[in-house]
Design a protein around this motif. Structure first.
Motif, mmCIF file in Angstrom:
data_model
loop_
_atom_site.group_PDB
_atom_site.id
_atom_site.type_symbol
_atom_site.label_atom_id
_atom_site.label_comp_id
_atom_site.label_asym_id
_atom_site.label_seq_id
_atom_site.Cartn_x
_atom_site.Cartn_y
_atom_site.Cartn_z
ATOM 1 N N ASN A 93 0.834 -1.212 0.000
ATOM 2 C CA ASN A 93 0.000 0.000 0.000
ATOM 3 C C ASN A 93 0.867 1.260 0.000
ATOM 4 O OD1 ASN A 93 -2.517 -1.247 -0.058
ATOM 5 N ND2 ASN A 93 -2.495 -1.588 2.145
ATOM 6 N N THR B 226 -4.122 3.472 -8.925
ATOM 7 C CA THR B 226 -5.368 4.132 -8.513
ATOM 8 C C THR B 226 -6.529 3.183 -8.760
ATOM 9 O OG1 THR B 226 -4.465 6.284 -9.104
ATOM 10 C CG2 THR B 226 -6.856 6.124 -8.840
ATOM 11 N N PRO B 227 -7.332 2.856 -7.722
ATOM 12 C CA PRO B 227 -8.470 1.944 -7.924
ATOM 13 C C PRO B 227 -9.403 2.486 -8.982
ATOM 14 C CG PRO B 227 -8.084 2.351 -5.580
ATOM 15 C CD PRO B 227 -7.232 3.324 -6.337
ATOM 16 N N SER C 156 -12.384 1.200 -9.455
ATOM 17 C CA SER C 156 -13.759 1.021 -8.987
ATOM 18 C C SER C 156 -13.743 0.964 -7.468
ATOM 19 C CB SER C 156 -14.367 -0.275 -9.560
ATOM 20 O OG SER C 156 -13.612 -1.383 -9.144
ATOM 21 N N PRO C 157 -14.847 1.260 -6.815
ATOM 22 C CA PRO C 157 -14.886 1.210 -5.354
ATOM 23 C C PRO C 157 -14.516 -0.183 -4.849
ATOM 24 C CG PRO C 157 -16.849 2.290 -6.231
ATOM 25 C CD PRO C 157 -16.127 1.689 -7.393
ATOM 26 N N SER C 158 -13.832 -0.214 -3.668
ATOM 27 C CA SER C 158 -13.426 -1.501 -3.107
ATOM 28 C C SER C 158 -14.643 -2.306 -2.674
ATOM 29 C CB SER C 158 -12.509 -1.272 -1.894
ATOM 30 O OG SER C 158 -13.208 -0.558 -0.891
ATOM 31 N N ARG D 109 -17.083 -4.063 -0.409
ATOM 32 C CA ARG D 109 -17.457 -3.794 0.982
ATOM 33 C C ARG D 109 -18.426 -4.854 1.481
ATOM 34 N NH1 ARG D 109 -19.749 2.052 1.106
ATOM 35 N NH2 ARG D 109 -20.565 1.375 -0.892
ATOM 36 N N ASP E 25 -14.212 -2.668 3.968
ATOM 37 C CA ASP E 25 -13.265 -3.696 3.555
ATOM 38 C C ASP E 25 -12.430 -4.053 4.779
ATOM 39 O OD1 ASP E 25 -10.852 -3.976 0.818
ATOM 40 O OD2 ASP E 25 -11.187 -5.215 2.582
ATOM 41 N N THR F 261 -6.765 7.524 1.688
ATOM 42 C CA THR F 261 -7.110 6.895 0.415
ATOM 43 C C THR F 261 -7.963 5.645 0.639
ATOM 44 O OG1 THR F 261 -5.078 7.698 -0.599
ATOM 45 C CG2 THR F 261 -6.166 5.848 -1.665
ATOM 46 N N LEU F 262 -7.553 4.808 1.588
ATOM 47 C CA LEU F 262 -8.311 3.586 1.876
ATOM 48 C C LEU F 262 -9.700 3.918 2.410
ATOM 49 C CD1 LEU F 262 -5.505 1.408 3.534
ATOM 50 C CD2 LEU F 262 -6.418 1.213 1.225
ATOM 51 N N ALA G 134 -11.963 5.005 -0.429
ATOM 52 C CA ALA G 134 -12.399 3.886 -1.265
ATOM 53 C C ALA G 134 -13.571 3.136 -0.655
ATOM 54 C CB ALA G 134 -11.231 2.933 -1.489
ATOM 55 N N ASP H 147 -16.043 4.796 0.908
ATOM 56 C CA ASP H 147 -17.037 5.855 1.148
ATOM 57 C C ASP H 147 -17.000 6.329 2.590
ATOM 58 O OD1 ASP H 147 -19.423 4.224 -1.039
ATOM 59 O OD2 ASP H 147 -17.946 5.785 -1.498
#
Length: 483
Positions: free
Chosen positions: A258, A324-325, A327-329, A331, A372, A451-452, A455, A457
């Motif tokens: 990370n 860079t993600p 899409s959203p991680s 959850r 996550d 950042t995490l 991702a 929200d």
């Protein structure tokens, strides 16, 4: 995900030992009781047989006397019989109403003789709890003292209390214990003697007091079970330590990955602007050189520079896309208590060695936020580590408290410490990449946490506490809340 296994605490180890010790100790006690009862029963039976033999001997003497053609004089016969029968006190013969004996005629003896003739075997005529006449149908009678049937040395050592009931109350033959009941395990046997004419009730009993209990066997089992539990506890501590090391290695690897991603993203952000400026300046120079004599060569060089700058920008752009993600991680519902149990398992002992107490409080047990789990572990791990670093040099009691609870439509984790707090000038820049308040810090940990959190929200904030300390809060949406 590896389940967190805490080593056995002192209380749990003691309870485990108690659960192991008690059933076996009860079995040892029961076996000892059964063995003692078996020995006690056998010894009582031995005494019963010896007494029965004595009483049968009385019957044999009466039968022998009845078989004599010329009846001897009782006074002369008595001393010779007493040599082998110390229990014999007197001897007599009643025939046709005439009595010849070593003692006076007992008033009830004629009636007893009639009873014996009707029964066809000798009968007893008790005088008191110890002495009795044994009356045969032939008219011969023996005066016997039951106290002299067996000497005290003939009684087995396992017996304590013996009584013999002749019909006038219990006669005590042996008293090695107080007759009153003492605390302990009771042994009790009742058996009649084997002679038809003298079926006296023999009662044998004793109490197994604490002095008789199997202390040596129990002590041996205490040592053996203690060694077993100590071995099990040591094995579990070793297993838990191995799992802790594996989990730390896993988290360290995740942290490195990370951090690398965050560093790449920061570098892409920082380098993209100067490269864009270079591209703009080269194009301006290209326009300014339109009227120069050497413009073909200059134009060619500038075009080559612009191409190289554009190529570098494309490479950095592709690298940023990789880290860079897109899409959203993913959850899911996360259990805060299980999450913190894993964190406590990893950090509690280490922080305790540094004099830092790590505590967890959940004000809304059972509530599950969306997030996550791996990202949450990384965020909380970083926040706890930052709090521990901030407490270095704090002389007072050093504490890190992690709390969780519902605030509005969010579930909020809060990490608080009682350290010196965050400098006022640093608060606005805490989450900037490459900014750090520590000399050896890289300035990527909190940027990574932000950042995490984004991702998922979520959002992360920092503030100072009064009179001292700092607090970081992580807010996550609850199930059913609008993202």
């Amino acid at each position: 995900m590896m389940s967190a296994v805490k080593p056995l605490t002192l209380t749990r180890t003691f309870l485990f030992w108690l659960v192991l010790f008690c059933p076996v100790a009860a079995w040892i006690g029961w076996q000892d009781y059964a063995d003692r009862y078996e020995r006690f029963f056998q010894d009582t039976s031995i005494v019963q047989r010896m007494l029965s033999q004595k009483t049968v001997q009385h019957e044999a003497v009466l039968e022998t006397l009845a078989a004599l053609s010329h009846a001897p004089i009782p006074e002369r016969l008595l001393p010779s019989l007493q040599a082998s029968m110390p229990q014999l006190l007197g001897l007599g013969h009643l025939r046709d109403g005439g009595w010849a004996g070593s003692t006076a005629l007992p008033p009830a003896l004629p009636a007893a003789l009639e009873e014996a003739r009707q029964a066809g075997h000798p009968v007893t005529l008790p005088l008191d709890e110890a002495c009795y006449w044994l009356v045969a149908p032939s008219g011969w009678s023996l005066l016997l003292d039951a106290r002299q049937l067996l000497p005290a040395t003939d009684f087995p050592p396992s017996l304590a209390l013996l009584t013999l009931d002749l019909g006038k109350g219990a006669l005590t033959l042996l008293a090695r214990q107080p007759a009153a009941g003492a605390p302990g395990w009771a042994l009790d046997v009742r058996k009649p003697l084997g002679a038809v004419s003298q079926p006296f009730a023999l009662h044998s009993w004793r109490t197994l007091t604490p002095a008789d209990w199997p202390w040596l066997e129990w002590l041996a089992w205490v040592v053996a079970s203690g060694l077993l539990v100590a071995g099990a506890a040591a094995w579990q501590r070793s297993r838990a330590e191995a799992r802790r090391r594996q989990e730390e290695v896993r988290l360290a690897a995740m942290a490195r990955l990370n951090t690398l991603g965050e560093m790449a993203a920061g570098l892409a952000h920082e380098l993209n602007q100067p490269l864009t400026a270079i591209l703009a300046q080269v194009r301006a120079a290209e326009r300014l050189l339109d009227d120069e004599e050497e413009r073909p060569a200059v134009r060619q060089a500038l075009l080559a520079s612009a191409g190289q700058a554009r190529r570098a920008a494309d490479i950095i752009s592709r690298m940023r896309e990789l880290v860079t993600p897109s899409s959203p991680s993913s959850r899911t519902l996360v259990d805060p208590d299980a999450l913190m149990a894993s964190l406590l398992f990893l950090r509690e002992d280490e922080l305790a060695r540094r004099g830092i107490r790590l505590a967890w409080r959940n004000t809304n047990p059972g509530v599950r936020p969306l997030g996550d789990r791996v990202a949450l572990e990384q965020i909380l791990h970083n926040l706890v580590q930052n709090a521990a670093d901030a407490l270095v040099g704090t002389p007072a009691s050093r504490t890190i408290v992690v709390t969780g609870g519902v605030e509005g439509r969010d579930y909020v984790f809060s990490v608080s410490d009682n350290g010196p707090g965050i400098p006022a000038e640093a608060l606005p820049r805490l989450f900037e990449p490459f900014y750090s308040t520590r000399p050896q810090g890289m300035g990527l940990g909190l940027a990574l946490c932000e950042t995490l959190a984004g991702a998922m929200d979520g959002r992360i904030t920092a503030s100072n506490l009064e009179p001292r300390g700092a607090r970081f809060t992580l807010s996550l949406p609850l199930a059913g809340a609008d993202a």
